[in-house]
Write an enzyme that holds these catalytic residues in place. Structure first.
Site, PDB file in Angstrom:
ATOM      1  N   ARG A  25       0.837  -1.208   0.000  1.00  0.00           N
ATOM      2  CA  ARG A  25       0.000   0.000   0.000  1.00  0.00           C
ATOM      3  C   ARG A  25       0.879   1.269   0.000  1.00  0.00           C
ATOM      4  O   ARG A  25       1.003   1.951  -1.005  1.00  0.00           O
ATOM      5  CB  ARG A  25      -0.953  -0.034   1.210  1.00  0.00           C
ATOM      6  CG  ARG A  25      -2.133   0.926   1.087  1.00  0.00           C
ATOM      7  CD  ARG A  25      -1.811   2.353   1.414  1.00  0.00           C
ATOM      8  NE  ARG A  25      -1.265   2.532   2.757  1.00  0.00           N
ATOM      9  CZ  ARG A  25      -0.720   3.654   3.188  1.00  0.00           C
ATOM     10  NH1 ARG A  25      -0.646   4.711   2.393  1.00  0.00           N
ATOM     11  NH2 ARG A  25      -0.209   3.736   4.415  1.00  0.00           N
ATOM     12  N   ASP A  26       1.526   1.554   1.106  1.00  0.00           N
ATOM     13  CA  ASP A  26       2.316   2.786   1.211  1.00  0.00           C
ATOM     14  C   ASP A  26       3.483   2.765   0.226  1.00  0.00           C
ATOM     15  O   ASP A  26       3.852   3.802  -0.346  1.00  0.00           O
ATOM     16  CB  ASP A  26       2.836   2.914   2.648  1.00  0.00           C
ATOM     17  CG  ASP A  26       3.493   4.248   2.926  1.00  0.00           C
ATOM     18  OD1 ASP A  26       3.354   5.173   2.109  1.00  0.00           O
ATOM     19  OD2 ASP A  26       4.168   4.372   3.961  1.00  0.00           O
ATOM     20  N   CYS A 250       8.306   9.644  -0.305  1.00  0.00           N
ATOM     21  CA  CYS A 250       7.243  10.562   0.101  1.00  0.00           C
ATOM     22  C   CYS A 250       7.258  11.710  -0.879  1.00  0.00           C
ATOM     23  O   CYS A 250       8.285  12.372  -1.027  1.00  0.00           O
ATOM     24  CB  CYS A 250       7.455  11.082   1.513  1.00  0.00           C
ATOM     25  SG  CYS A 250       6.293  12.408   1.929  1.00  0.00           S
ATOM     26  N   ASN A 259      10.284   4.795   3.080  1.00  0.00           N
ATOM     27  CA  ASN A 259       9.966   4.009   4.265  1.00  0.00           C
ATOM     28  C   ASN A 259      11.163   3.211   4.782  1.00  0.00           C
ATOM     29  O   ASN A 259      11.992   2.746   4.007  1.00  0.00           O
ATOM     30  CB  ASN A 259       8.851   3.018   3.919  1.00  0.00           C
ATOM     31  CG  ASN A 259       7.533   3.704   3.644  1.00  0.00           C
ATOM     32  OD1 ASN A 259       7.024   4.429   4.482  1.00  0.00           O
ATOM     33  ND2 ASN A 259       6.980   3.491   2.458  1.00  0.00           N
TER      34      ASN A 259
HETATM   35 MG    MG Z   1       5.360   5.758   4.804  1.00  0.00          MG
END
Ligand code: MG
Length: 310
Positions: A25-26, A250, A259
């Site tokens: 997901r992220d 990001c 991440n």
């Molecule tokens: Mg993240």
């Protein structure tokens, strides 16, 4: 067989940590490439097979905002039979309807600690966003779902700079009060350092939000993600978010390496003798496989080191 670190326990750490895997997901949400649905499903199956008991699968945000995850309806049924928790993001009641219709049992809402990011990401004030989530969380709880509350920009904000502890505590308290089971503290631009992490967790404890209900979500922009994780574990946190192979950046942090990589986390926890249930060799093979699908090497130091050796 993967090389493993020598196990030498350190005092003041939990016996076991639950890794909340966010790669599908992220990670994929923040990759340029749009990955085919079947590849995503295979990624999730391999992560589960590597021992990850929580794999955040996708997002029911409107496809217009996150085209990388526009196939949530097609993807979820391909993996829903796995014996692994598969949380999904739901931004509003419409998203919750979609998740419930597919049988999702674990959902997450996503708030911001700062007005700037609430405006940029949700087009709302912090309090307007909280008001939007209140009925979503209430209904999810009524349906027997677990609800995670993500909180972005807990340490620094690209527009506002350092974020005061009391501002983060206020929004965490609101998310806990509306019924979130777990709060994930996001260092969205990766500027946190260990003392800051411990100060925030202590302030939350004083405000009645115990470390046992917290998860930490660090980004490795300045190389601090593992140090920050260790600091959080020393404060009683036992749930850590990480992304296989370090997938995802990001969009709001220039040159962010994204991440914390799950392999880097598991390498440290294996060395400390903290149980995760994750097989580092299977996980690394999965991230190497995914890197091939994306056509670029994994940014994870551990994936690179272990791949180099083989
Ligand atoms: Mg993240």
């Amino acid at each position: 067989m993967a090389t493993l670190p020598m196990t030498v326990p350190a005092p003041g750490l939990p016996a076991r940590v639950r890794v909340h895997e966010v790669g599908p997901r992220d990670g994929l949400q923040n990759e340029q490439a749009v990955v085919p649905t079947e590849v995503k499903a295979e990624f999730i199956r391999r992560l589960a097979a590597a021992g990850l008991t929580t794999v955040e699968a996708t997002s029911f945000v409107h496809p217009k905002w996150v085209p990388q995850l526009a196939d949530a309806e097609q993807l979820y049924p391909l993996v829903s039979g796995l014996d692994t928790r598969l949380p999904v993001l739901v931004p509003n009641e419409r998203g919750l309807d979609r998740a419930l219709s597919l049988g999702a049992r674990h959902v997450a809402v996503f708030a911001s600690a700062t007005e700037s990011f609430a405006e940029a990401n949700l087009n709302r004030t912090v309090d307007e966003a909280l008001a939007m989530f209140t009925p979503v969380v209430a209904r999810a709880r009524d349906e027997g779902l677990t609800v995670r509350g993500y909180l972005s920009m807990c340490f620094g904000d690209p527009w506002e700079g350092p974020v005061p502890l009391e501002q983060v505590v206020r929004v965490c308290r609101a998310l806990a009060d509306m019924g979130c089971d777990e709060l994930s503290l996001g260092d969205t631009i990766g500027v946190a350092t260990p003392g800051h992490v411990q100060a925030l967790i202590a302030a939350l404890g004083e405000a009645g939000v115990p470390a046992s209900t917290l998860a930490v979500h660090f980004h490795d922009t300045y190389g601090q993600a593992l140090a920050n994780t260790l600091a959080a574990l020393q404060q009683g946190v036992t749930t850590v978010d990480a992304s296989a192979g370090g997938l995802g950046g990001c969009p709001y942090a220039k040159s962010a390496t994204g991440n914390l990589a799950t392999e880097d986390l598991v390498w440290m926890l294996d060395g400390l003798g903290v149980e995760t249930g994750v097989d580092l060799g299977l996980l690394t093979a999965t991230s190497t496989w995914m890197a091939d699908r994306l056509g670029r090497p994994s940014p994870s130091r551990t994936v690179r080191a272990l791949s180099h050796k083989e």
